[in-house]
Design an enzyme around this catalytic site. Structure first.
Site, mmCIF file in Angstrom:
data_model
loop_
_atom_site.group_PDB
_atom_site.id
_atom_site.type_symbol
_atom_site.label_atom_id
_atom_site.label_comp_id
_atom_site.label_asym_id
_atom_site.label_seq_id
_atom_site.Cartn_x
_atom_site.Cartn_y
_atom_site.Cartn_z
ATOM 1 N N CYS A 49 6.006 -5.381 -0.120
ATOM 2 C CA CYS A 49 6.213 -4.001 -0.562
ATOM 3 C C CYS A 49 6.125 -2.999 0.593
ATOM 4 O O CYS A 49 7.040 -2.944 1.420
ATOM 5 C CB CYS A 49 5.271 -3.692 -1.716
ATOM 6 S SG CYS A 49 5.924 -2.394 -2.766
ATOM 7 N N HIS A 59 4.761 -8.081 -5.124
ATOM 8 C CA HIS A 59 3.406 -8.476 -4.699
ATOM 9 C C HIS A 59 3.063 -9.884 -5.191
ATOM 10 O O HIS A 59 2.364 -10.018 -6.202
ATOM 11 C CB HIS A 59 2.381 -7.508 -5.292
ATOM 12 C CG HIS A 59 2.392 -6.159 -4.671
ATOM 13 N ND1 HIS A 59 1.617 -5.837 -3.582
ATOM 14 C CD2 HIS A 59 3.082 -5.045 -4.979
ATOM 15 C CE1 HIS A 59 1.829 -4.581 -3.248
ATOM 16 N NE2 HIS A 59 2.714 -4.073 -4.082
ATOM 17 N N GLU A 63 0.894 -11.848 -4.192
ATOM 18 C CA GLU A 63 -0.569 -12.033 -4.156
ATOM 19 C C GLU A 63 -1.234 -11.571 -5.451
ATOM 20 O O GLU A 63 -2.297 -12.050 -5.813
ATOM 21 C CB GLU A 63 -1.169 -11.329 -2.927
ATOM 22 C CG GLU A 63 -1.273 -9.809 -2.971
ATOM 23 C CD GLU A 63 0.047 -9.056 -2.810
ATOM 24 O OE1 GLU A 63 1.106 -9.705 -2.643
ATOM 25 O OE2 GLU A 63 0.020 -7.815 -2.876
ATOM 26 N N ARG A 111 12.853 3.551 0.147
ATOM 27 C CA ARG A 111 11.526 3.614 -0.497
ATOM 28 C C ARG A 111 11.628 4.144 -1.929
ATOM 29 O O ARG A 111 12.406 5.049 -2.213
ATOM 30 C CB ARG A 111 10.591 4.572 0.250
ATOM 31 C CG ARG A 111 10.198 4.139 1.624
ATOM 32 C CD ARG A 111 9.180 5.113 2.224
ATOM 33 N NE ARG A 111 7.983 5.187 1.416
ATOM 34 C CZ ARG A 111 7.387 6.324 1.061
ATOM 35 N NH1 ARG A 111 7.883 7.482 1.428
ATOM 36 N NH2 ARG A 111 6.296 6.286 0.329
ATOM 37 N N ILE A 130 5.663 -2.646 -7.709
ATOM 38 C CA ILE A 130 4.923 -1.392 -7.900
ATOM 39 C C ILE A 130 5.532 -0.344 -6.975
ATOM 40 O O ILE A 130 5.401 -0.442 -5.762
ATOM 41 C CB ILE A 130 3.421 -1.589 -7.576
ATOM 42 C CG1 ILE A 130 2.844 -2.745 -8.392
ATOM 43 C CG2 ILE A 130 2.658 -0.300 -7.837
ATOM 44 C CD1 ILE A 130 1.431 -3.150 -7.993
ATOM 45 N N GLY A 134 0.871 -1.178 0.000
ATOM 46 C CA GLY A 134 0.000 0.000 0.000
ATOM 47 C C GLY A 134 0.898 1.214 0.000
ATOM 48 O O GLY A 134 1.726 1.375 -0.882
ATOM 49 N N GLU A 135 0.764 2.011 1.006
ATOM 50 C CA GLU A 135 1.571 3.231 1.102
ATOM 51 C C GLU A 135 2.132 3.293 2.527
ATOM 52 O O GLU A 135 1.376 3.453 3.483
ATOM 53 C CB GLU A 135 0.671 4.438 0.779
ATOM 54 C CG GLU A 135 1.365 5.755 0.780
ATOM 55 C CD GLU A 135 2.572 5.800 -0.163
ATOM 56 O OE1 GLU A 135 2.466 5.363 -1.330
ATOM 57 O OE2 GLU A 135 3.632 6.258 0.297
HETATM 58 N N1 GLN Z 1 5.975 3.012 -2.690
HETATM 59 C C1 GLN Z 1 5.148 2.521 -1.626
HETATM 60 C C2 GLN Z 1 5.668 2.981 -0.286
HETATM 61 O O1 GLN Z 1 6.700 3.532 -0.192
HETATM 62 C C3 GLN Z 1 5.041 1.017 -1.634
HETATM 63 C C4 GLN Z 1 4.262 0.567 -2.825
HETATM 64 C C5 GLN Z 1 3.594 -0.757 -2.671
HETATM 65 O O2 GLN Z 1 3.320 -1.240 -1.584
HETATM 66 N N2 GLN Z 1 3.276 -1.334 -3.802
HETATM 67 O O3 GLN Z 1 5.054 2.753 0.690
#
Ligand code: GLN
Length: 201
Positions: free
Chosen positions: A77, A170, A172, A104, A134, A46-47
């Site tokens: 990720c 990922h 999944e 990151r 991603i 996610g983020e």
């Molecule tokens: N770029 C995102 C981050 O720094 C991670 C991206 C992802 O989980 N696909 O949190």
């Protein structure tokens, strides 16, 4: 075994699907009380800046840290970023579950994201699997105790530290259940998609 998927933010739904394909029951983790019900935990992608804010807000940081002393944690990720020991971005409060340093977004922006075929090493086998990255973090360094399960362009991309696994991609999203299986069904030998297995010996 009941596994929890952290549902604060990110692509948690896909992890429930993988667990159900493996025949393992999974429940959402929305508060730290939910951790008391499970024997393993998944931190989805996610983020990580948002995940970090939400984990602090919901007082999850210390409960997940102490949970990880006894139970396996898998992160993909942004989940890997949260599990690291060190992150170059001071907006993140890393949990220190995996002895790795991460950077990151080191592989570039969304446009540089994509799926590659990578080699995953497990025991005597090599698995050729798709890995979707991603806005992936880069694993810059790993501690001596860390096993590298896969690398790409000379950097580790999947690592195991004790009973924890982190990946910068990922699995999944490509229905790759191998990592979940290794962690949450450790006695199983019968890996999903066995046709992808190539025996080294
Ligand atoms: N770029 C995102 C981050 O720094 C991670 C991206 C992802 O989980 N696909 O949190």
């Amino acid at each position: 075994m009941l596994i929890g998927v952290l549902e604060l933010q990110g692509d948690f739904e896909k992890h429930h699907q993988i667990m159900s394909e493996l025949g393992i029951e999974s429940i959402p983790i929305k508060t730290h009380h939910d951790l008391e019900k499970v024997e393993g935990c998944i931190i989805p992608g996610g983020e990580s800046t948002t995940l970090s804010i939400l984990m602090e807000r919901y007082q999850m940081i210390n409960p997940i840290k102490s949970f990880s002393k006894s139970f396996p944690v898998l992160g993909t990720c942004a989940g890997l970023i949260m599990m690291a020991t060190g992150v170059q971005d001071d907006r993140i409060t890393p949990l220190g579950i995996l002895n790795v340093q991460v950077n990151r977004n080191a592989y570039g922006r969304q446009i540089h994201s994509g799926t590659k075929t990578i080699q995953m090493h497990w025991k005597e086998s090599i698995f050729s699997i798709p890995a979707t990255m991603i806005r992936a973090p880069k694993i810059e360094s790993v501690g001596n105790n860390v096993t590298i399960l896969a690398d790409w362009e000379e950097s580790p991309i999947a690592v195991m530290d004790g009973h924890h696994i982190g990946m910068n991609f990922h699995p999944e999203l490509n229905n790759v259940s191998l990592f979940h299986q290794i962690l949450f069904q450790p006695k199983s030998q019968n890996y999903y998609k066995p046709n992808q297995e190539k025996n080294v010996s």
